[in-house]
Write a protein that holds these residues in place. Sequence first.
Motif: not given
Length: 317
Positions: A135, A190-194, A133, A155-156, A153, A214
């Motif tokens: 970033t 984007d650094d967020s995988s989500t 979890y 957003e996740k 993160d 990322n």
Amino acid sequence: MSELMSSVDQRTKLVGENRLELLMFKMGTRHTFALNVFKIKEVITIPFMNQIPGSHPNLKGVTNYRGASIPVIDLRAAIKMRAKEGEYEAVNVIITEYNRSVQGFLIGEVIRIINTSWSDIQPPPSSAGKNNYLTAITQIDINGAIELVEIIDVEKVLSEIVEYDTSISEEVLDKEVAVHLKGKKVLIVDDSSTARWQIRETLSQLGLEIIEQNDGLKALNLLRGWADEGKIVTDEILMMFTDAEMPEMDGYRLTSEVRQDPRMSDLFIALNTSLSGSFNDAMVEKVGCNRFISKFQPDLLVDVVQQRMRELLDSES
């Protein structure tokens, strides 16, 4: 606590200078966590909350914040850090704004705000796995000791509570333009995988091929690599979506670097960020982004891609 957050509005000038400020806090363990100050509205003591029967287990309740009802999320539980009975008690709530929504996160002790550079922020190690979890991570000198700080993160966390709909509205889709999008490539940074998943799931419905990076520096190196090989960047990709806040290099600096390189200066760039407000509009104009959209809005993503495709078709006719 109000004194700690009183100067947040004056700190927004750091964005666009590849710098940021982090609010560091604890959650009952030796770990030190952080969130970007720019996304924080306020830090308050735990307010009265109404429980919502049948709600997500990480949602502790709803509270009234400045005349609006907002959800309050147990951040420690949300990132899968379980506490033994009596081991940890949240004492504060961070009020944040992400993706045009306001929510609170239960936390423990607030440590302090630090000023740092995105170049000192690193992605989590690959050994952390895809389900972590974070970033990013960074190292901070705290009272003479170097301490690891973990950037969450959000957003996740939110995506596991609020279901995101990636479907495209029929009225938004321009079928005459969409037919030309099949096989075109789009770069997502984007650094967020989500966040990357959200864009990928939306745009792949148009037959677009997605390239992902990322952080801003990796994206810039990719673009420069193509240019060094003699490739025309705008032939390689239709456009680029970039987040504002990323390790190594933020989206504003990335855009500025692209605009200063004549080999790629005409690349269509859309800033896609959870940050919102007139400040972003000013930054878009300053660094030269073509469009700004706040996350997560599938129809707007499609609108931006179709806009770019129309421009190309018009230039060819």
